[in-house]
Structures are given as C-alpha cells and as structure tokens.
Design an enzyme around this catalytic site. Sequence first.
Site, mmCIF file in Angstrom:
data_model
loop_
_atom_site.group_PDB
_atom_site.id
_atom_site.type_symbol
_atom_site.label_atom_id
_atom_site.label_comp_id
_atom_site.label_asym_id
_atom_site.label_seq_id
_atom_site.Cartn_x
_atom_site.Cartn_y
_atom_site.Cartn_z
ATOM 1 N N TYR C 101 71.766 42.046 125.596
ATOM 2 C CA TYR C 101 72.998 42.734 125.219
ATOM 3 C C TYR C 101 74.129 42.172 126.077
ATOM 4 C CZ TYR C 101 76.631 46.271 124.977
ATOM 5 O OH TYR C 101 77.837 46.909 124.816
ATOM 6 N N GLU C 189 81.171 43.325 121.690
ATOM 7 C CA GLU C 189 79.734 43.236 121.977
ATOM 8 C C GLU C 189 79.080 42.103 121.206
ATOM 9 O OE1 GLU C 189 78.493 47.994 122.292
ATOM 10 O OE2 GLU C 189 77.745 46.741 120.662
#
Lengths: 298, 298, 380, 380
Positions: C101, C189
């Site tokens: 991530y 993200e």
Amino acid sequence: MSVFVDRDTKLVVQGITGRDGSFHTLQMIEYGTKVVAGVTPGKGGQSFEKVPIFNTVAKAVEETGANTSVIYVPAAFASDAIYEAVDAGCRLVVCITEGVPVNDMTTVYSYVKDKGAQLIGPNCPGLISPGQCKVGILPAQIHREGHVGVVSRSGTLTYEVVDQLTRNGLGQSTCIGIGGDPIVGTNFIDCLKAFEADPQTEAVILIGEIGGEDEEMAAEYISRHVTVPVVSFIAGRTAPPGKRMGHAGAIVSGGKGTAESKVAAFEAAGVAVAAKPSDLVPKLAERYEPARKALQAG
Amino acid sequence: MSVFVDRDTKLVVQGITGRDGSFHTLQMIEYGTKVVAGVTPGKGGQSFEKVPIFNTVAKAVEETGANTSVIYVPAAFASDAIYEAVDAGCRLVVCITEGVPVNDMTTVYSYVKDKGAQLIGPNCPGLISPGQCKVGILPAQIHREGHVGVVSRSGTLTYEVVDQLTRNGLGQSTCIGIGGDPIVGTNFIDCLKAFEADPQTEAVILIGEIGGEDEEMAAEYISRHVTVPVVSFIAGRTAPPGKRMGHAGAIVSGGKGTAESKVAAFEAAGVAVAAKPSDLVPKLAERYEPARKALQAG
Amino acid sequence: MKVHEYQAKELFVARGLAVPEGEVATTPEEAEAIAKRIGGMVVVKAQVHVGGRGKAGGVKLAKDAGEAKAKAAAILGMDIKGLTVEKVLVTRAVDIESEFYLGLIMDRNTHQPMFIASAAGGVDIEEVAVTAPEKIHTLAIDARYGARSFQARKLAYELTDDPAVVKGMTKALMTLYDVFMASDATLIEINPFVKTPDGETWSVDAKLNIDDNALYRQPAISAMRDLSSEEQSEIEAREAGLSFVKLDGNVGCLVNGAGLAMATMDLVQYYGGMPANFLDIGGSSNPEKVVTAMRIILRDPKVKAILFNIFGGITRCDDVAAGLLKATEQLEVPVPIVVRLTGTNEDKAREMLVGSSLIPAVTMDEAVQKALELAQGGAQ
Amino acid sequence: MKVHEYQAKELFVARGLAVPEGEVATTPEEAEAIAKRIGGMVVVKAQVHVGGRGKAGGVKLAKDAGEAKAKAAAILGMDIKGLTVEKVLVTRAVDIESEFYLGLIMDRNTHQPMFIASAAGGVDIEEVAVTAPEKIHTLAIDARYGARSFQARKLAYELTDDPAVVKGMTKALMTLYDVFMASDATLIEINPFVKTPDGETWSVDAKLNIDDNALYRQPAISAMRDLSSEEQSEIEAREAGLSFVKLDGNVGCLVNGAGLAMATMDLVQYYGGMPANFLDIGGSSNPEKVVTAMRIILRDPKVKAILFNIFGGITRCDDVAAGLLKATEQLEVPVPIVVRLTGTNEDKAREMLVGSSLIPAVTMDEAVQKALELAQGGAQ
C-alpha cells in the site's frame, strides 16, 4: 585541536562503490581517517575494504554512529545526498561533487541551516587536519601537522600553497577547500571564526578568487574579529569581465567580484595580499615569527 | 488581561474595501477596536471611514504601527495575504477567509512559525476580548466581559454557547474561533496555554468537533499543564464516517477523528464533556463556583 | 472531489510512472476491442466512486476478449451502493507475488503531506491500521523542500529489502507526491502496488481525492468530474454553495454553520430521532439559498418535519425569515416546519413569522423536541 | 548557456505574459512577410549573444514591411563583436512613455534568487548600479516559499505609483521568477519593461542565461542552444569537458584546476606576458583530454609557446605526462612546450619526459618565465 574534523570524526562515505568514492575511501583509510560506513542504495549488507555498506545514510548512522559524511555521488544526485546526510543526523557534510545545479543549492542551504548542520562544498576538495583526519580528495602527502590554517575556494592552487608551506617547514592545523560554486555551505567567515577559536591555529592563509563578495565580507570580518595574522592571495586578477573562469563562481559581472575590490578590502583590513603564490610564505614571514624563522632556516 | 487581542491591538484590515471587509471594519470600529489601517492594492492614499488605505501591508505597518492584521480577501488571495502580513511584521494575523486550499496552508504554516508570528484561522470567525477588542466577524452583542475563556473550531455553535454564558451572567475573557479547516495556524493547545497564563481567565470552555486529533492532544495537554477548570462539547457525534460535515476538517476517516475518541480522551483528562450544548453551563457550574452561583441566581 | 482510477492513472503516466496498459469502455463491445488490443488476461473494473467495489462484484478477471465482453456486460449498469456503473476500465492483468500500500495524505498534526506505506497492501488499510499498526509506516514531508528521493527510498527500504522493488517503489512514491501537489489532492493512493514473480513492479489500482477549495485553479482536474457518480441532491447543493450530506432519518435539518449543524443533528439523535440530512446554509443570508435548501430537503420523501436552527451572528435572522417565507410560498411544503431563530434581529424575524404556519421555538432543545414530536405525528 | 531574446519571450508567452507580437526571420524576405503580418511600425533586432547590439547597429526601427526587409538585409550577416548575425526578430514597435528594468539573479550573499528592479530601465543597468545605486531596488526571495505576489507588488510599488503599471509589472516579475526557476536560470531580465502612453505595459526585450550544470535536466532549453552564436574552440572544449576561455595573448596555458589556471594566467601577466587562454583540464587525468586541449590551443595562430602547469593531487603526473607525449606524437606542435609537473608521481613523470623536446621546470615562477622567454623568442 584543529577545526571541523579531527580524530573523533566518524565518516560515512556516500557513493562508496563509485569510481571516485572507492578510490578516495582507500586513500582516506590509508591516511587514518575513521571511515565507519559506506552508502550505496541496493548494496546494503555488502562491504568495501571491511567498511560496511548500507542502503541509506539513516541506517549507516544508526548502526555505526557516523557523525560526518563525504559525498562522491554524481551531480544529479548530490543535493539529495546532502539532504539525506543532514536528515540522518550528520553534523558535518562534505560534498566533493562538482556540477551541482545552483538552483538546488538555494534550498539545500536553507535546509542545512535549519537543521543546524554544516556543509562544506559542493565542488570542493574537502578538508584535512594533518595527522588526524582527511575528508575528501586532497593529496595527503603534501600536508604536515602544524599551526597554519588554510582556507581556499580552489583545489590545486591550494595544494600549490600548502606544498610551499610544508617545504618551508610550516605545518597546517586544518586546510579547507570551501569550493568554487556560487553557493557553498561554508564561507570564508565560517572558517575564519573556527580558526580564530582554535588554539592550534596561529596564522591563516586565505586563497580567494574573482567573483562574488565573500572575500570582501571576510575582510570586514577579519578587521573586527580575527587576531591571528592572515595572509591572502586572489586568483584571477587578469581575468576579463563576463567570462566564467572554470569555477561556476569565478566570474566578474555587474561590476562586482573584481580582484581589485578584494585586494583593496583585504589591504584595508590589514591583511597582507601576495602578488603571486610564491610570495605567500614570505608575506606570512613578515607577520608570523615561526614563518620568518622557517624561511631563514630554509 | 485577556489573550491575543486587547486594548493595545492596532489592527490593519486586508481587503478593507471589499464587501465583507468594509462591513466588518465598521462593526469592529463600532465595538472600539483600534482599526488603524486598511490595505487594498491600487487604493493606497484613499481612506475608508477615516481609516487610511495603503497599497501594501508593509507601508501600512510602517505608517501606522499596526501589530495585528485581519484578512477578508477572497480565498485565492488569502495565503498571499497571510505571507504579506507576517512579512510586514504583524505579530498576529487573523484570517477570516474560508475556502483556502489546504495545500497553500502547509507552507504558510511553516512561514508563520519561522517568523515567530501567530496565525488564527483560516476559515474562522476571529476572536474577541469583550470590552476591549474584537477582530473578525463575531456578533459583538452576545458577548460580555468576564472570566471564561472560550475556544472553538466552529462559528455559530460558539455563538450559541457564548449566548448561554452571557444570558447566565457569565462573561468571557477572550473567545477564539480557531477555524474549521484541517490546517489552522492556532490550535487548542496554543489557546489553552494562553488561557492558563492569563490572570483574567478562570475557566475554559472548549468546543471541538469530529475530525483530526486536536482534541485528543488538547486533552493530553490539559491533564499535564492546565489548572483552570475546562468543560467541553464535541459536535458531530452522530456524523457518519467518510462524509465531510461542512468544515473541511470535520470528517471521520481512517478510523481517526471520532467523537468517541475525543470524549474518551477528555474524560480521561478530567475534562467534563457536555452531552448537548445546553448542558455546558450546568457542567461548568459543577467545577466553577461563579457559574454555580450564576445558575442558582438565574 | 473524487477522481476515477483510470483518470488518476493517466496523471501517473503523464509523469512517467508506468501502469498496466488499459483503456476505459462504456459498452461491452468497446471492452472486447480493448481486451483484444491488450491481448491475454485482462481485468474489467467498474469506475465508481465507492469503496468495496471488488466485494460488490465490480472487478472481474477475463482470460480473453470474449470473456472481457461478457464481464463488461455484467458490470456495466450494475448498481454499486446506489451508484450505477457507467464505465469500466479494461486493463492488462499482472501476476501478483506481493502487494504493498502506498499513499499520501495531508496530515493535520504535522501540517504537512505525509506518506503512508505498508507491506500489507491489497487489503483495507484502515483495518490494518487498527489491527496491526506496526505494519503502517509514515513519513511527513516538509513541503518547503518537497519530497526528496532519499525519503522515498528510505520508506521503501522499510517495506522491503529487494533493490528492484525499492527502485520501482521510490519512483511510484515520488510520482504520488508530484501528482498530489500538482493536483491539490487531499488523498492519493496506489493499492495495491504490486511485485510480480518476475520482479517487476506495477501500480495496479489508484485513488485520488482533490481539495474542493482548490478546484478553481485545477481546470484539467475539474473537467474530470463525473456527475453520474454522485448523489443528485449533493450536486445541486454544491452548485448552490450549500454543504449538504444526505442521511437516513426523517427530520430535515437546515442550520447555519457546520458546527451548529452537527450539534443539531446530534441533538435530534439525543432526543431519540434521526436527522434526514446535514445542511449548512453558510454565512450568507441570501433568501435564494434558503429556497434551494428547502427544495433539496423536500425532495426526500422520508422527511416528515423540517427543523430550522439559525443563530444570527452575521447572518441576520430577518433575512433568513424572508427566505423562509419565500420558500413556503414558492414550494409546496407538505410537512411542518419548526423555526428557531436567535441572535441578530431575532425580534424582527419573529414578528415576520407571526401569522404563518411556521412553528416557533426559542431554544435548540425546544426546537428539536417539537420537530421530533411532529415528525413522529406525521409518521403515524 | 545563453538563450536568445526570441526564445526567452516564447517562455514568457507560454506562462501567459504578453510580449509584443513578433517572429524570427533568417532572410530579408521572411522579415518582410512577418512585418506585413504584424502591420505598422516594427523593430528588427539581431539575435546574437553579445551585449551592446543596439549601439553596434543591430537593432533598427522600420515603418513598414518594405523598410523591414531593407533593415533585415542590413542586419543579417552583420558582424557584431566577432559573431555573425544569422537571425533577426521582427516585432511590433511599442510607444514608450517610460522604461523599467526587471531582473532576477541567483544571489550569492543571500544564497537565494534575488529580484533587481529599477525605474531607470532601458540603459546599462550596471552603469546605473555604479552611478545611482539608490535607483536599484532588490528583493531576495526565500526559494522554499517561492516568490509571492505580494512581494512582486511591493517591489513594483517601489518603482511606480501607477496601479496599472504595478499590475503589469507584478505579472511580469512573477513570470520572471517562474521561468527562472523552471529553466534553472542564473540570470533573467526584461529591459526595458515599458509603459506606453496608453498606460499599457510590455516586455520589450528579454535576456536569459541558464546554469550549464542544470542543462542535463533541461532538454527543451538545451535544444535552444545556438552554436552559430558561439566561439568554435569554446564549443569543442565544452564537448570535451574542458573549461576554456579564449584570450588575446601568445602563451597557451594548460592547467589543472580553475584556481591554479587563473593564478597561472595572472603570473604570465605578472612577468610581463599575455596568456592566450584560460584552460582547466579538470581533475581527471585522461590522456585524451590533454590531446584535445592541445589541439584547441594550437588552433590559435598567435600562440608562440605552451605552458603546462600541473599540480598532481588526484591527477597523477605520470598520466598527464603520458597524455602530453601522446599529444606531441599525434599533433604537429610548432611551438615550444614548457612543462611543470609537481605532486603525485612527479618523479615518474619527469623520467617519462626525459629525451622528449619538452622543456622542464620545477616551480610555477620558473615555468612561466621560461615560457615567456620562448614566446618572445618565437615572436622575433
């Protein structure tokens, strides 16, 4: 004593596996500098001549307690390397790399100052406290431990001068090449301040060149704060205006940075200015007894 | 005493000729605030209600000795206005403007801190030390001079609470709206510190809301450093996560910024938390004698 | 404002960060053609502004163009959490060995952009933050100096020792920072950022939220807004300059100021009711805004009563009363309206409302309790 | 690296700063066509990298297209300070009521970019700095925060009280800063920045110098390099990584290190001679560089002797000796060469040169004096 580097300097070499980095790491180790770590991203865990290599400066500092960094990475990565060294907690960062864009150095300068660290360079030969520690690329063999502080904007011209000092039996406390770029981390005044505070340093040779006003400001500072004798030389007296003489900083432009202005400022501040490099030691002898004796003996 | 603003506040209004700026300048003058200058580029030399207008804040400060600025310019120009006020030497800058991009505020925040100034806002109603000075857009008539400090992230909710204080005979030392944006110049801790140090302030009402961790940090601070009684209310207990409740800062996201967390932190710090706004004065009465007497008398 | 995955990826590519090749389709035939062009295995992904589209069946693997067409047909038109899927991204499938991530937010505590990264990617990062906070690595960036390569590299080395992954990740992190700053983002993200068995790295999914306050200077980003992906009433509210969030209850709330609006919602629930919405009419007392706000609230058939709570500081109570009267004239209002107006010019306002069908209240508590009573009455 | 006026103006326009319309011509016919397109009075301006082109006759006003053709014909091919004019900029003439100087440099003392501005524009600003320093206004910018509008405005108000001029000047200053930072400039100027009798403002001339060290990341700027506007030998030196400046004397100098090279030049003059050049071969001891350096020096027919001054620190003297021997083999060297090699491996180098025609010297002073003697001998 000595200034900036000494026996307690624990050095991390950024770019230790590069051509210049590896060559000079060997030279520094040979001289006795405590090279405790190297950094080359991707080569963490390996070692170079028993010096452990890390992926990041942060890790190197954490594992080895390095307090000083020397940078041999290519110009495009040099400013990042300075940030990294300062961020990792190095108090002194010596950037040898030449060709760093000046635009990068404006913010780097602010960053280093913000964090209370000291940067020498870029585009400098580094510094040496003979007998104790060498950081950079200066040829060690011409130096000898002693009491003359040397500070200069150039490399080989400094070696020329140091060589004369040593041949005349005059050792050095610390020799510092502050670099030839328009924006450098450490200027003449920083060095003069350190030399003045250093008990080992009894006299100072300052080698300036055309461009900027660092010499003029140094002259002003000397007249107010420096008690040890200072002798100087200015390179580029005959350089034509508007032409850059190799160093990115060595240019007379906008009527500023002329050799005349610098010589006048030094003379007004009581600093002897040598007309040619070979006059420096004789000039020094006029105001520094050990130099006079050395010349007589020689 | 009071905090941040008082009778010595000399105010310059940035955007004095705009719709909001002109309206509130009149209101502030009427309240007794010393509005010494206004700034509207291009209107230098004119005046507004006897207040001289300058082209730059620097000129305004130079000519009038203004020490505080209040900003009513449109959002696109607000960050520039903050820089200008700080650069000109204003020690306190109150930015009323809402809708300032948060991206602008990161560097503004650093700049203000670098220069040692204090910023309140943006997106805030300003502050008032009743009877002395009002800077911003708060409705003066609901305030009364006294000893309760009020600090809040919101506007009208604060008025609601102040109104209850005043109706119950409890005056205020200073009421500060710190603003509802994610990045504001002054946070709860800054205000608590000031209130604690202020002899006039005997109790504090803190009005928080969901989003961020400012309340949690304030709770921690209170438990260590604040001796005056503090009573609080948290707005947004029933707001669904992931939805922004008007204020750019009022959002529960990533599991952070919940009302539960804030209430728990305050309770752990010995701060009474009111379940609804109308419980604030009764809660205050439990720990602040003048409030108890006022409630009994009422 | 939210930006679609495919749009965010376009911004990455413009800055030299490679993403698996792909294109957007609005019909199954287009999806088929794209899959054919890409060749091999593809993923068909719904482009909607909601989380959990994978679990909802909005992301499907297809082994060839024919299957891509079929999957696209299944996904297009699908309803995911109330939103209809109008577009799918058809993109080359990459083999996954490990998932990371990588994100960047505007951090309130440090007042700076902050990287968030984890080797536990591909799953709900908020879940990881709670259950295994030690797996979340953060690094605040001083925006005055910008993100520096060494910082991205340092962060990457905290997640992996693989130099190739570090290199790709450093590039991805620097790109995230550049896009974040250049587009005035509040969140960006890549999840997952993937390492393939061959040692390649790929940004497989992307998310990008933009600061609404900065849209005025982001024409290219503003043009990416997808109105089909938003609640109709929220679009209308935004265009009118109102802060509006739809909720599930039956008490319509109309308040000035975000803090007071939240406190009003809270009070409705405190007294056992459920608010139908959050609505802040802002500082202006423009009667038109009140009319629009009423219209938006009344569009919700669940609303059984409306609660006005106005503290007149700068907003003058008489102005609000005027708007309110205008709204009740212009609109058909089938539900009772409780009005609490206090502060500047409240007496004047109260006079104006005499004789109208509006139900007055003095305090917030009184107003909420009356509205709840009426809403429950109406529900009978 | 220097960028032409017309190229700098293109960068301004790309950032929304209007300049008088104009185009570049390489023939009188092109100039005529451009003037026709523009209509009315135009200015024909030589595009060469030297100061004082106006005084040299390189800038001329033309009242119509025909005259523009004639003026272009006169200017194209003209020699200005040794450079041939290959291009002219044909641009709309603007009426001038007042002229300002706006510039930005990288300031060494503040370590930051610094605005320089003056109401005494249109003339030699360096002259103004000396004769009327109070007319020069400066403002250093903290690059971490960038130039802010208020700063540009403040500076503009120091030069004028006219709000319209301030507005145009603020825009121009902000554009200067943006171009300066985006192109890694060391100097950027608009001189004159003009106010017309109608109250309009125009950037009439532009100058832009780029940091050579940053060209690696400035592909668009690098592509603007105009080799025809540079000394042939300096181009060759740059390509070989040598620092070279052509001078007027007869002693060719080849030194390692810029400081030592300057000191060597100074010493030549100290002893009454004139150096033919500044040449720093740098830290590397690559023999090829020595060969190239020799070739460049020998191209100058005025050179009567060559002086090698090498302090071997990192540069090893034996490497330099090897290069030197190679150069004397490969090139025809019609002049005497004095060699002073000291430092690392100097003994080895001295041995290598035994038997060659090279004239050895031990000190700098000795080397310079010998070279001068030989140069004067050769001149007889």
